[in-house]
Design a protein around this motif. Structure first.
Motif, mmCIF file in Angstrom:
data_model
loop_
_atom_site.group_PDB
_atom_site.id
_atom_site.type_symbol
_atom_site.label_atom_id
_atom_site.label_comp_id
_atom_site.label_asym_id
_atom_site.label_seq_id
_atom_site.Cartn_x
_atom_site.Cartn_y
_atom_site.Cartn_z
ATOM 1 N N MET A 1 0.834 -1.188 0.000
ATOM 2 C CA MET A 1 0.000 0.000 0.000
ATOM 3 C C MET A 1 0.877 1.250 0.000
ATOM 4 S SD MET A 1 -3.424 -0.458 2.298
ATOM 5 C CE MET A 1 -2.616 -0.934 3.803
ATOM 6 N N ILE A 2 0.376 2.274 -0.652
ATOM 7 C CA ILE A 2 1.067 3.564 -0.714
ATOM 8 C C ILE A 2 0.264 4.594 0.070
ATOM 9 C CG2 ILE A 2 1.784 5.463 -2.214
ATOM 10 C CD1 ILE A 2 2.282 3.478 -4.415
ATOM 11 N N TYR A 3 0.940 5.305 0.944
ATOM 12 C CA TYR A 3 0.332 6.395 1.711
ATOM 13 C C TYR A 3 0.705 7.717 1.049
ATOM 14 C CZ TYR A 3 -0.735 9.477 5.616
ATOM 15 O OH TYR A 3 -1.244 10.474 6.404
ATOM 16 N N VAL A 4 -0.289 8.557 0.760
ATOM 17 C CA VAL A 4 -0.048 9.858 0.135
ATOM 18 C C VAL A 4 0.096 10.906 1.227
ATOM 19 C CG1 VAL A 4 -0.937 11.594 -1.457
ATOM 20 C CG2 VAL A 4 -1.359 9.176 -1.908
ATOM 21 N N SER A 5 1.207 11.649 1.183
ATOM 22 C CA SER A 5 1.511 12.659 2.197
ATOM 23 C C SER A 5 1.803 13.994 1.528
ATOM 24 C CB SER A 5 2.732 12.218 3.015
ATOM 25 O OG SER A 5 3.079 13.201 3.964
ATOM 26 N N GLY A 6 1.351 15.060 2.159
ATOM 27 C CA GLY A 6 1.631 16.383 1.619
ATOM 28 C C GLY A 6 1.016 17.466 2.473
ATOM 29 N N PRO A 7 1.179 18.706 2.049
ATOM 30 C CA PRO A 7 0.658 19.831 2.837
ATOM 31 C C PRO A 7 -0.863 19.905 2.776
ATOM 32 C CG PRO A 7 1.550 20.626 0.760
ATOM 33 C CD PRO A 7 1.856 19.149 0.834
ATOM 34 N N MET A 8 -1.455 20.277 3.913
ATOM 35 C CA MET A 8 -2.904 20.473 4.004
ATOM 36 C C MET A 8 -3.237 21.826 4.631
ATOM 37 S SD MET A 8 -4.341 16.864 5.389
ATOM 38 C CE MET A 8 -4.009 15.323 4.597
ATOM 39 N N LEU B 1 7.020 15.217 9.464
ATOM 40 C CA LEU B 1 7.002 14.177 10.500
ATOM 41 C C LEU B 1 6.687 12.812 9.904
ATOM 42 C CD1 LEU B 1 5.182 16.144 13.332
ATOM 43 C CD2 LEU B 1 7.537 15.294 13.392
ATOM 44 N N GLU B 2 5.752 12.761 8.951
ATOM 45 C CA GLU B 2 5.433 11.493 8.299
ATOM 46 C C GLU B 2 6.637 10.967 7.520
ATOM 47 O OE1 GLU B 2 0.644 12.284 7.776
ATOM 48 O OE2 GLU B 2 1.980 12.716 6.089
ATOM 49 N N TYR B 3 7.339 11.849 6.842
ATOM 50 C CA TYR B 3 8.533 11.451 6.086
ATOM 51 C C TYR B 3 9.598 10.879 7.027
ATOM 52 C CZ TYR B 3 12.611 11.698 3.072
ATOM 53 O OH TYR B 3 13.745 11.381 2.358
ATOM 54 N N LYS C 1 11.939 2.494 7.839
ATOM 55 C CA LYS C 1 12.410 1.885 6.592
ATOM 56 C C LYS C 1 11.278 1.642 5.586
ATOM 57 C CE LYS C 1 16.536 -0.191 8.660
ATOM 58 N NZ LYS C 1 16.723 0.860 9.585
ATOM 59 N N ILE C 2 10.339 2.585 5.558
ATOM 60 C CA ILE C 2 9.279 2.589 4.554
ATOM 61 C C ILE C 2 9.829 3.346 3.351
ATOM 62 C CG2 ILE C 2 6.950 3.426 4.028
ATOM 63 C CD1 ILE C 2 6.383 3.144 7.098
ATOM 64 N N SER D 1 -0.354 5.778 12.432
ATOM 65 C CA SER D 1 -0.734 4.376 12.665
ATOM 66 C C SER D 1 -1.095 3.700 11.340
ATOM 67 C CB SER D 1 -1.876 4.273 13.676
ATOM 68 O OG SER D 1 -3.079 4.769 13.146
ATOM 69 N N VAL D 2 -1.710 4.435 10.419
ATOM 70 C CA VAL D 2 -2.032 3.885 9.100
ATOM 71 C C VAL D 2 -0.761 3.730 8.269
ATOM 72 C CG1 VAL D 2 -3.249 4.359 6.934
ATOM 73 C CG2 VAL D 2 -4.386 4.766 9.118
ATOM 74 N N LEU D 3 0.139 4.693 8.369
ATOM 75 C CA LEU D 3 1.400 4.641 7.628
ATOM 76 C C LEU D 3 2.191 3.384 7.975
ATOM 77 C CD1 LEU D 3 3.470 5.874 5.709
ATOM 78 C CD2 LEU D 3 4.194 7.389 7.571
ATOM 79 N N CYS D 4 2.075 2.914 9.204
ATOM 80 C CA CYS D 4 2.768 1.686 9.627
ATOM 81 C C CYS D 4 2.377 0.480 8.775
ATOM 82 C CB CYS D 4 2.438 1.366 11.077
ATOM 83 S SG CYS D 4 3.269 2.390 12.266
ATOM 84 N N GLU D 5 1.187 0.502 8.204
ATOM 85 C CA GLU D 5 0.687 -0.616 7.410
ATOM 86 C C GLU D 5 1.107 -0.524 5.944
ATOM 87 O OE1 GLU D 5 -3.544 -0.630 7.955
ATOM 88 O OE2 GLU D 5 -3.339 -0.310 10.116
ATOM 89 N N CYS D 6 1.780 0.557 5.568
ATOM 90 C CA CYS D 6 2.131 0.801 4.166
ATOM 91 C C CYS D 6 3.586 0.432 3.887
ATOM 92 C CB CYS D 6 1.895 2.266 3.820
ATOM 93 S SG CYS D 6 0.158 2.747 3.956
ATOM 94 N N THR D 7 3.882 0.174 2.620
ATOM 95 C CA THR D 7 5.254 -0.137 2.226
ATOM 96 C C THR D 7 5.927 1.057 1.553
ATOM 97 O OG1 THR D 7 4.451 -1.049 0.144
ATOM 98 C CG2 THR D 7 4.811 -2.603 1.956
ATOM 99 N N VAL D 8 5.121 2.069 1.163
ATOM 100 C CA VAL D 8 5.634 3.251 0.467
ATOM 101 C C VAL D 8 4.890 4.483 0.951
ATOM 102 C CG1 VAL D 8 5.901 4.389 -1.783
ATOM 103 C CG2 VAL D 8 6.188 1.918 -1.614
ATOM 104 N N ILE D 9 5.616 5.592 1.078
ATOM 105 C CA ILE D 9 4.996 6.898 1.289
ATOM 106 C C ILE D 9 5.304 7.730 0.051
ATOM 107 C CG2 ILE D 9 6.976 7.837 2.564
ATOM 108 C CD1 ILE D 9 4.967 9.488 4.224
ATOM 109 N N PHE D 10 4.266 8.367 -0.510
ATOM 110 C CA PHE D 10 4.426 9.190 -1.701
ATOM 111 C C PHE D 10 4.247 10.646 -1.299
ATOM 112 C CE2 PHE D 10 3.178 11.372 -5.538
ATOM 113 C CZ PHE D 10 4.068 10.862 -6.467
ATOM 114 N N MET D 11 5.307 11.429 -1.463
ATOM 115 C CA MET D 11 5.328 12.815 -1.022
ATOM 116 C C MET D 11 4.870 13.749 -2.151
ATOM 117 S SD MET D 11 6.374 11.923 1.933
ATOM 118 C CE MET D 11 6.314 13.538 2.679
#
Length: 95
Positions: A1-8, A78-80, A87-88, A56-66
């Motif tokens: 799974m990929i978690y999408v991260s960015g400014p809000m 902080l998420e990054y 090691k995501i 907690s959701v990010l822990c379940e992912c294999t990738v974070i997309f910035m």
């Protein structure tokens, strides 16, 4: 799974259109994507409780997309760092 991260914060509609467009692109490529805008609101709905939920959701992912502008976002930074520590894999925009 990929978690999408960015400014809000401080961005109209909390940057939902950009999050949604990247979610759609990644899904078209065949990935399962977590868009934090689609997660249930925490209670109480504080900045800290949103971050706790997201990590907690990010822990379940294999990738974070910035997304673009993530380095200007306290939460995305902080998420990054969390992803780096755990090691995501980290992909997306450098700035």
């Amino acid at each position: 799974m990929i978690y999408v991260s960015g400014p809000m914060s401080g961005i109209g509609d909390k940057n939902r259109p950009l999050f949604k467009s990247w979610q759609t692109c990644l899904e078209i490529l065949g990935y399962d994507v977590i868009n934090p805008h689609e997660l249930p609101d925490p209670s109480p709905a504080t900045w800290e409780s949103y971050l706790e939920r997201d990590l907690s959701v990010l822990c379940e992912c294999t990738v974070i997309f910035m997304l673009p502008g993530w380095r200007k976002s306290k939460g995305a930074l902080l998420e990054y760092e969390f992803a780096k520590y755990h090691k995501i894999k980290r992909h997306g925009f450098r700035k």
